[in-house]
Design a protein around this motif. Structure first.
Motif, PDB file in Angstrom:
ATOM      1  N   VAL A 153       0.615   2.393   0.921  1.00  0.00           N
ATOM      2  CA  VAL A 153      -0.410   1.361   1.092  1.00  0.00           C
ATOM      3  C   VAL A 153      -0.225   0.738   2.471  1.00  0.00           C
ATOM      4  N   GLN A 154      -1.306   0.174   2.994  1.00  0.00           N
ATOM      5  CA  GLN A 154      -1.242  -0.421   4.327  1.00  0.00           C
ATOM      6  C   GLN A 154      -2.079  -1.706   4.350  1.00  0.00           C
ATOM      7  N   PRO A 155      -1.511  -2.809   3.868  1.00  0.00           N
ATOM      8  CA  PRO A 155      -2.256  -4.079   3.889  1.00  0.00           C
ATOM      9  C   PRO A 155      -2.430  -4.590   5.312  1.00  0.00           C
ATOM     10  N   GLN A 156      -3.658  -4.963   5.638  1.00  0.00           N
ATOM     11  CA  GLN A 156      -3.956  -5.420   6.995  1.00  0.00           C
ATOM     12  C   GLN A 156      -3.958  -6.935   7.107  1.00  0.00           C
TER      13      GLN A 156
ATOM     14  N   ARG B 172       2.908   0.275   7.180  1.00  0.00           N
ATOM     15  CA  ARG B 172       2.740   1.217   6.072  1.00  0.00           C
ATOM     16  C   ARG B 172       3.900   1.028   5.105  1.00  0.00           C
TER      17      ARG B 172
ATOM     18  N   LEU C  87      -6.369  -2.867  -2.235  1.00  0.00           N
ATOM     19  CA  LEU C  87      -5.686  -1.843  -1.443  1.00  0.00           C
ATOM     20  C   LEU C  87      -5.916  -0.471  -2.054  1.00  0.00           C
ATOM     21  N   GLN C  88      -6.193   0.494  -1.205  1.00  0.00           N
ATOM     22  CA  GLN C  88      -6.195   1.875  -1.652  1.00  0.00           C
ATOM     23  C   GLN C  88      -4.780   2.419  -1.588  1.00  0.00           C
TER      24      GLN C  88
ATOM     25  N   ASP D  92      -7.755   4.602  -6.196  1.00  0.00           N
ATOM     26  CA  ASP D  92      -7.666   3.181  -6.522  1.00  0.00           C
ATOM     27  C   ASP D  92      -6.726   2.917  -7.689  1.00  0.00           C
TER      28      ASP D  92
ATOM     29  N   TYR E  47      -1.228  -9.499  -2.546  1.00  0.00           N
ATOM     30  CA  TYR E  47      -1.921  -8.489  -3.348  1.00  0.00           C
ATOM     31  C   TYR E  47      -1.162  -8.325  -4.662  1.00  0.00           C
TER      32      TYR E  47
ATOM     33  N   THR F 169      -6.114   9.869  -1.864  1.00  0.00           N
ATOM     34  CA  THR F 169      -6.365   8.436  -1.847  1.00  0.00           C
ATOM     35  C   THR F 169      -7.120   8.022  -3.106  1.00  0.00           C
TER      36      THR F 169
END
Length: 427
Positions: free
Chosen positions: A89-92, A36, A57-58, A75, A97, A73
């Motif tokens: 944000v939490q890029p998986q 996170r 990413l949201q 955009d 990005y 949340t």
């Protein structure tokens, strides 16, 4: 003013920067997939509104102007000069990005990258179409589904009765908190609350003291040997300041503002005939593209406000100007021809802003918090800078808890320099 005249200064003059870096420099922030990340966006520009997003990413908004809000949340969000937003944000994925910030007039962009390693880059999205000013922005059109505030120059005090109901579906009285969210940097951290000396008292004891003591709030010692201590920002451990007596009829003593009658003249090229509450409106150019955009109606403080007293008077100010002559001011007057706005130390007032111009203005009050009246009652958000859209009416509450001479102005640099500036004196 031309319908396409969105910004005073555009990308023809400016290079838009992110942390001091031009777009081709590709500023990069590193992350590990799955973690996170808290991003703090600060609009440090002089004249530019930015629309910010991270495609793919949201963003979960958790703070506005340094004060905790219930997570929202989105955009994309618009940020005015001097405003700040903290988002999570939490890029998986093990991918890059793009942080993309386009000015309202779409004349360029600022850009950076979130990536797991240096040297990576993601696609830069195309800019959205340039927005156009409408009849609504001129103060001459109806806003479907929005209540009309009234005619410029009339008594607008009915705003106080705004109901706490669904503003973009965000007014639910949930107490969900922010489970799992890293709030180590929240603005209340480190605040010394010991001098309040109220935390150990029961509600009954506090009410008894209030009933016995009929003095006004201005005279209450808040632990300072010299006078009133500034109220803390809302937090999990702050105690409310309430009317000094259950029988105090403070609401009946509300003095509505004297209507300001505006006229077109050398310093005023437009007077809005219809103004409206546009808190649900994300702003020009931000509708119809399928993205969820933050609005002021979404902002709900995570904690109740500290000062629960109702206001005792209203101050109405029209944002005015002549674009061709480049004159800006309040109530049709430049700073050089006005007197200070005087507040008594300890009083609580309502500021009412009516924008008669066709431009947005980020209005900033130094030294005091502005509690935006957006329908959330005791959970109205605390802000230091508030965007007022064209032909919009905005109100907020101010507790005059800090003595001094405070600057009060539009944070667009050239508007401030050209006269949209006042002094607020608290004494």
């Amino acid at each position: 003013m031309s319908p396409t005249d969105i910004s005073d200064v555009s990308g023809a003059t400016y290079t838009y920067l992110l942390n001091g870096n031009a777009p081709n420099a590709n500023w990069t922030g590193l992350f590990q997939p799955g973690e996170r990340i808290r991003l703090r966006f600060i609009n440090g520009s002089s004249m530019t509104f930015f629309d910010v997003r991270v495609p793919g990413l949201q963003m979960t908004v958790v703070q506005a102007d340094g004060n905790d809000v219930e997570p929202v949340t989105v955009d994309e969000f618009r940020i005015g000069v001097a405003e700040t937003y903290d988002v999570i944000v939490q890029p998986q994925d093990d991918a890059a990005y793009t942080i993309f910030a386009q000015p309202e007039d779409r004349s360029g962009y600022a850009r950076g990258t979130l990536a797991p390693m240096m040297g990576m880059a993601a696609a830069i999205p195309p800019m959205d179409p340039r927005p156009m000013r409408t009849m609504v922005d001129m103060g001459m059109g109806n806003m479907a589904g929005m209540k009309m505030g009234g005619i410029a120059g009339t008594d607008m005090s009915s705003m106080d009765g705004m109901k706490e109901k669904g503003l973009s579906g965000s007014a639910e009285k949930d107490e969900q908190g922010m489970a799992g969210m890293n709030m180590d940097n929240q603005s209340t951290a480190g605040m010394d609350m010991g001098h309040m000396k109220m935390g150990a008292d029961s509600a009954e004891q506090m009410q008894t003291r209030r009933d016995q003591n009929q003095q006004t709030m201005t005279g209450i010692e808040m632990g300072s040997s010299t006078g009133t201590t500034p109220f803390p920002q809302p937090g999990p451990n702050t105690m409310p300041i309430l009317p000094v007596s259950r029988t105090a009829n403070t609401e009946a003593n509300l003095k509505p503002s004297n209507p300001v009658l505006m006229h077109v003249g050398p310093q005023v090229d437009n007077v809005a005939m219809q103004v409206s509450e546009r808190l649900n409106d994300p702003g020009a150019g931000l509708s119809g593209h399928g993205r969820r955009v933050l609005t002021y109606a979404h902002l709900r403080s995570r904690y109740r406000g500290v000062d629960r007293r109702p206001p005792t008077r209203e101050i109405e100010l029209h944002l005015s100007g002549n674009m061709e002559r480049y004159i800006w001011g309040f109530n049709g007057q430049k700073f050089s021809s006005t007197e200070p706005i005087e507040l008594k130390l300890g009083e609580r007032v309502r500021f009412v802003l009516i924008n008669d111009t066709m431009m947005e203005h980020p209005i900033h009050l130094h030294g005091l918090w502005s509690e935006l009246e957006n329908g959330h009652g005791e959970f109205n958000p605390y802000k230091h800078t508030i965007i007022v859209k064209p032909a919009e009416r905005v109100s907020y509450l101010v507790s005059a808890d800090t003595p001094g001479h405070w600057a009060y102005h539009c944070h667009l640099l050239y508007h401030m320099e050209a006269g949209m500036f006042r002094t607020v004196v608290v004494s």
